[in-house]
Enzyme design. Structure first.
Site, PDB file in Angstrom:
ATOM      1  N   GLY A   1       0.851  -1.200   0.112  1.00 35.25           N
ATOM      2  CA  GLY A   1      -0.048   0.019  -0.038  1.00 35.25           C
ATOM      3  C   GLY A   1       0.922   1.396  -0.055  1.00 35.25           C
ATOM      4  O   GLY A   1       1.943   1.432   0.638  1.00 35.25           O
TER       5      GLY A   1
ATOM      6  N   GLN B   1       3.142  10.010   0.831  1.00 37.37           N
ATOM      7  CA  GLN B   1       4.538   9.342   0.901  1.00 37.37           C
ATOM      8  C   GLN B   1       5.152   9.488  -0.420  1.00 37.37           C
ATOM      9  O   GLN B   1       6.545   9.154  -0.428  1.00 37.37           O
ATOM     10  CB  GLN B   1       4.239   7.661   0.863  1.00 37.37           C
TER      11      GLN B   1
ATOM     12  N   CYS C   1       6.391  -0.181   6.683  1.00 38.29           N
ATOM     13  CA  CYS C   1       5.745   0.974   5.859  1.00 38.29           C
ATOM     14  C   CYS C   1       6.955   1.378   4.798  1.00 38.29           C
ATOM     15  O   CYS C   1       7.987   1.286   5.263  1.00 38.29           O
ATOM     16  CB  CYS C   1       5.358   2.171   6.767  1.00 38.29           C
ATOM     17  N   LEU C   2       6.562   1.736   3.799  1.00 32.83           N
ATOM     18  CA  LEU C   2       7.538   2.022   2.825  1.00 32.83           C
ATOM     19  C   LEU C   2       8.457   3.408   3.164  1.00 32.83           C
ATOM     20  O   LEU C   2       9.413   3.574   2.532  1.00 32.83           O
ATOM     21  CB  LEU C   2       6.826   2.214   1.219  1.00 32.83           C
TER      22      LEU C   2
ATOM     23  N   HIS D   1      -3.962   1.399   7.599  1.00 31.04           N
ATOM     24  CA  HIS D   1      -2.690   1.753   7.659  1.00 31.04           C
ATOM     25  C   HIS D   1      -2.709   3.119   6.845  1.00 31.04           C
ATOM     26  O   HIS D   1      -2.038   4.038   7.190  1.00 31.04           O
ATOM     27  CB  HIS D   1      -1.647   0.739   7.224  1.00 31.04           C
ATOM     28  N   GLU D   2      -3.339   2.712   5.423  1.00 29.49           N
ATOM     29  CA  GLU D   2      -3.016   3.852   4.664  1.00 29.49           C
ATOM     30  C   GLU D   2      -3.933   5.035   4.881  1.00 29.49           C
ATOM     31  O   GLU D   2      -3.766   6.116   4.630  1.00 29.49           O
ATOM     32  CB  GLU D   2      -3.466   3.193   3.033  1.00 29.49           C
TER      33      GLU D   2
ATOM     34  N   HIS E   1      -2.213   7.236   7.155  1.00 30.46           N
ATOM     35  CA  HIS E   1      -1.390   8.173   6.400  1.00 30.46           C
ATOM     36  C   HIS E   1      -2.194   9.550   6.142  1.00 30.46           C
ATOM     37  O   HIS E   1      -1.441  10.377   6.150  1.00 30.46           O
ATOM     38  CB  HIS E   1      -1.134   7.486   5.056  1.00 30.46           C
TER      39      HIS E   1
HETATM   40 NI    NI Z   1       2.939   3.248   5.101  1.00 34.40          NI
END
Ligand code: NI
Length: 158
Positions: free
Chosen positions: A46, A51, A90-91, A132-133, A136
């Site tokens: 995701g 991000q 998380c990226l 999670h997203e 963000h």
């Molecule tokens: Ni993330």
């Protein structure tokens, strides 16, 4: 289509709230294509627009389950049910993983890239990822919610 630069841990933009998308124009479509490319490049499940430095409420998800990536514009979680304890990364926090409690089930509404309002009932990894997203989009990071003492650093493969 292009890979965009990932915003990483410590970048202030990650703590900011994203704004609603009002018109799904060409710029948003390009953003979506680039986000999918970027997600795939880094093998993520995701990615939220913030991000890649864009404070818009756009999320892409790919569970690599044979289905196309899911694009969620202005997603809203309508309802959650239960809990699941999961391993998460998380990226924006490369090579860091920790345990966290996420809802077991999530009902979410979102607009797809064709402009159609959709509703999804998600479980397991999809419920985790939507949770999670959408965090963000509020400027909330998984690192602030992890179960204390569960953080692990994994060395990247050479
Ligand atoms: Ni993330």
């Amino acid at each position: 289509m292009a890979i965009r630069n990932l915003r990483l841990e410590g970048d202030e933009i990650l703590t900011k709230k994203s704004r609603e998308v009002e018109v799904i124009d060409e710029k948003i479509q390009t953003l979506i294509d680039d986000m999918i490319d970027t997600l795939h490049k880094y093998n993520g499940v995701g990615l939220a627009a913030v991000q890649v430095g864009v404070l818009k409420r756009v999320v892409v998800i790919d569970l690599y389950d044979g289905n196309d990536p899911i694009v969620l514009i202005n997603p809203v979680i309508i309802k959650t049910k239960g809990e699941q304890e999961v391993e998460e990364g998380c990226l924006s926090f490369p090579n860091q993983f920790a345990k966290i409690i996420r809802p077991a089930e999530v009902i979410a509404e979102y607009t797809d890239r064709e402009g159609k309002r959709m509703r999804v009932t998600a479980k397991e990894l999809l419920a985790q990822t939507i949770s999670h997203e959408t965090d963000h989009l509020e400027g909330e990071l998984f690192m602030d919610k992890i179960i204390p003492g569960t953080l692990e650093y994994l060395e990247p493969e050479k």
